[in-house]
Design an enzyme around this catalytic site. Structure first.
Site, short mmCIF file in Angstrom:
data_model
loop_
_atom_site.label_atom_id
_atom_site.label_comp_id
_atom_site.label_asym_id
_atom_site.label_seq_id
_atom_site.Cartn_x
_atom_site.Cartn_y
_atom_site.Cartn_z
N LYS A 171 52.63 -5.23 20.99
CA LYS A 171 53.62 -4.52 20.26
C LYS A 171 52.94 -3.46 19.11
O LYS A 171 51.95 -4.04 18.56
CB LYS A 171 54.28 -5.64 19.29
CG LYS A 171 55.19 -6.55 20.29
CD LYS A 171 56.33 -5.89 21.03
CE LYS A 171 57.24 -6.79 21.58
NZ LYS A 171 58.50 -6.11 22.27
N GLY A 197 61.45 -10.10 28.91
CA GLY A 197 61.81 -11.26 28.23
C GLY A 197 62.56 -11.16 26.95
O GLY A 197 62.24 -10.23 26.34
N LYS A 204 50.80 -7.25 27.20
CA LYS A 204 51.75 -6.06 26.42
C LYS A 204 51.50 -6.50 24.90
O LYS A 204 51.33 -7.40 24.40
CB LYS A 204 53.02 -6.28 26.90
CG LYS A 204 54.04 -5.64 25.91
CD LYS A 204 55.41 -5.96 26.50
CE LYS A 204 56.57 -6.19 25.75
NZ LYS A 204 57.93 -6.23 26.41
N SER A 249 53.45 -11.12 26.15
CA SER A 249 53.88 -9.97 25.19
C SER A 249 53.43 -10.65 24.06
O SER A 249 53.73 -11.71 23.47
CB SER A 249 55.44 -9.85 25.11
OG SER A 249 55.88 -9.16 24.17
N LYS A 264 65.86 -6.69 32.12
CA LYS A 264 66.09 -8.08 31.52
C LYS A 264 67.38 -8.55 32.04
O LYS A 264 68.45 -7.91 31.54
CB LYS A 264 65.99 -7.87 30.06
CG LYS A 264 64.66 -7.71 29.45
CD LYS A 264 64.48 -7.50 28.00
CE LYS A 264 63.30 -7.46 27.50
NZ LYS A 264 63.09 -6.95 25.78
N GLU A 280 56.19 1.43 26.55
CA GLU A 280 57.64 0.69 26.70
C GLU A 280 58.22 1.13 25.54
O GLU A 280 57.81 1.10 24.27
CB GLU A 280 57.59 -0.79 26.77
CG GLU A 280 58.92 -1.31 27.03
CD GLU A 280 58.62 -2.82 27.04
OE1 GLU A 280 57.52 -3.33 27.75
OE2 GLU A 280 59.71 -3.65 26.88
N ASP A 317 63.14 -0.01 28.22
CA ASP A 317 63.87 -1.24 28.19
C ASP A 317 65.09 -1.24 27.21
O ASP A 317 66.06 -1.10 28.00
CB ASP A 317 62.71 -2.03 27.22
CG ASP A 317 63.13 -3.64 26.47
OD1 ASP A 317 64.11 -4.02 26.87
OD2 ASP A 317 62.53 -4.08 25.94
N ASP A 319 54.23 -1.63 23.59
CA ASP A 319 55.75 -1.76 23.50
C ASP A 319 56.03 -1.31 22.05
O ASP A 319 55.72 -2.01 21.16
CB ASP A 319 56.49 -3.06 23.82
CG ASP A 319 57.84 -3.10 23.65
OD1 ASP A 319 58.69 -2.01 23.52
OD2 ASP A 319 58.51 -4.12 24.44
O1 OSB Z 1 60.86 -5.61 23.58
O2 OSB Z 1 60.42 -6.68 25.27
C1 OSB Z 1 60.89 -6.58 24.25
C2 OSB Z 1 61.30 -9.96 22.58
C3 OSB Z 1 62.18 -9.90 21.91
C4 OSB Z 1 63.07 -8.87 21.73
C5 OSB Z 1 62.50 -7.64 22.54
C6 OSB Z 1 61.14 -7.92 23.31
C7 OSB Z 1 60.63 -9.13 23.41
C8 OSB Z 1 59.23 -9.10 23.92
C9 OSB Z 1 59.11 -10.85 24.21
O3 OSB Z 1 58.60 -8.30 24.05
C10 OSB Z 1 59.04 -11.02 25.57
C11 OSB Z 1 58.97 -12.49 26.04
O4 OSB Z 1 57.98 -12.92 26.02
O5 OSB Z 1 60.18 -13.19 26.19
MG MG Z 2 60.46 -4.19 25.02
#
Ligand code: OSB
Ligand code: MG
Length: 368
Positions: A163, A290, A161, A135, A262, A213, A238, A188
């Protein structure tokens, strides 16, 4: 099995680099670790609540409060048949799934260790290495983003992924798509849009993304259902899925066609498995998300991702993607683009106690 002593500890662990999402940026993680003892064995869990309530209403502080004042005291000395029963004495506590997951997962680890079995096997998973993704947070500009993506692809990640947020979406992703025409990409939004943004979201629909996402609000199941009916790209929820009940409702409404599970968000392994089973029955693929976990939470996520319905690569990246040095040995590393599974009992990695002690900000213990 009866927990004789439970320890809750906050450590401060700086990320290697800032991680920015639509709701804000993170650099210094405040990680809550749970350590449970019984019959000479020790189980470890991690609570994924963040420093601020930008992802969930839960924070490090609310989780500390709920764990120390309500969840942990009744569990010391409580006889448990199996990990599905562990939270029965505190089933009256509403919500706070992140706080709950921290202790629930520690007890799963403990049970697996008492049985001498790897956690992935105890959960019912397969022993093959797991295909994983990465991510990528919001970057200052498109070139930096492209460079990061390139680097991660070289390291072997199976999907990337990205952001997004208003102003950093369609143009940024279409340039990235031009540079990486074949790469499995997804976006995401962490709830940054509303249905008023439908025209923009329809432009994202033409970029060949694996999924989008959580584009809309964390409580907007109906709005996600309306949006899904306008898009060919699958929506993946999510933030909106905190329990098997949420998942049932979202699937019934066709608000989501993929689910990000998660365990730290949904109350732990039992709840994750229930969501997994439900999705599997309905032919909905799931993957393991994660929350920038340390090696302890990462080990739990990896074990969960061995269940058969986890058919898409998860956000279970190597330790060095997050930390200069992880708190477990061995650290998590990709091998030929996959994450190998630890073979020792329980989570199968050893928390580094000296390092954890050095990073500790506060500790509270119950029993013993
Ligand atoms: O939206 O998935 C998410 C990290 C912190 C809060 C929300 C998210 C995330 C990530 C990182 O996308 C995922 C990871 O590599 O732990
Ligand atoms: Mg997410």
């Amino acid at each position: 099995m009866r927990p004789s002593r439970i320890e809750l500890r906050e450590i401060r662990l700086p990320l290697r680099e800032i991680f920015e999402i639509s709701s804000g940026a993170r650099q210094n993680r405040r990680v809550l670790l749970l350590r449970v003892e019984s019959e000479g064995a020790v189980g470890w869990g991690e609570c994924v609540a963040a420093e601020d309530p930008g992802y969930s209403y839960e924070t490090t502080e609310t989780a500390w409060h709920v764990l120390t004042d309500f969840l942990l005291p009744p569990l010391v000395g409580h006889e448990m048949g199996g990990p599905e029963e562990i939270l029965e004495p505190v089933s009256w506590v509403r919500g706070h799934q992140m706080a709950r997951a921290g202790i629930e997962m520690a007890i799963w680890d403990l049970h697996a260790k008492l049985l001498g079995m790897p956690l992935w096997e105890f959960l019912g998973g397969r022993g093959d290495p797991v295909e994983v993704g990465v991510s990528v947070g919001l970057q200052p500009d498109d070139d930096t983003l492209a460079r990061k993506v390139e680097e991660y692809l070289t390291q072997g990640y199976a999907r990337v992924k990205i952001k997004i947020k208003p102003g950093r979406d369609v143009a940024m992703l279409s340039r990235l798509r031009d540079r990486f025409p074949q790469t499995p990409l997804m976006a995401d939004a962490n709830s940054a849009y509303t249905l008023d943004d439908l025209p923009l979201l329809k432009e994202l629909d033409d970029l060949g993304l694996m999924m989008i996402e959580q584009p809309l609000g964390h409580e907007d199941l109906l709005e996600h259902s309306r949006l899904q009916s306008e898009l060919k790209t699958p929506i993946c929820l999510d933030e909106s899925i905190r329990s098997v009940g949420d998942a049932r409702l979202a699937l019934e409404l066709d608000s989501t066609r993929v689910v990000n599970i998660k365990p730290g968000r949904v109350g732990g392994h039992a709840s994750s498995r229930a969501i997994h089973d439900l999705c599997r029955e309905q032919g909905i693929p799931v993957w393991c998300g994660g929350m920038l976990e340390s090696g302890v939470g990462r080990a739990h996520n990896l074990a969960l991702a061995t269940l058969p319905g986890f058919s898409l690569p998860g956000d279970i990246s190597a330790s060095r993607r997050y930390w200069k040095e992880d708190i477990v040995s061995p650290e998590f590393e990709l091998e030929d683009g996959r994450m190998p599974l630890p073979q020792d009992p329980g989570i199968g990695v050893e928390p580094n106690l000296d390092r954890i002690e050095a990073l500790t900000y506060r500790v509270e213990t119950f029993g013993g």
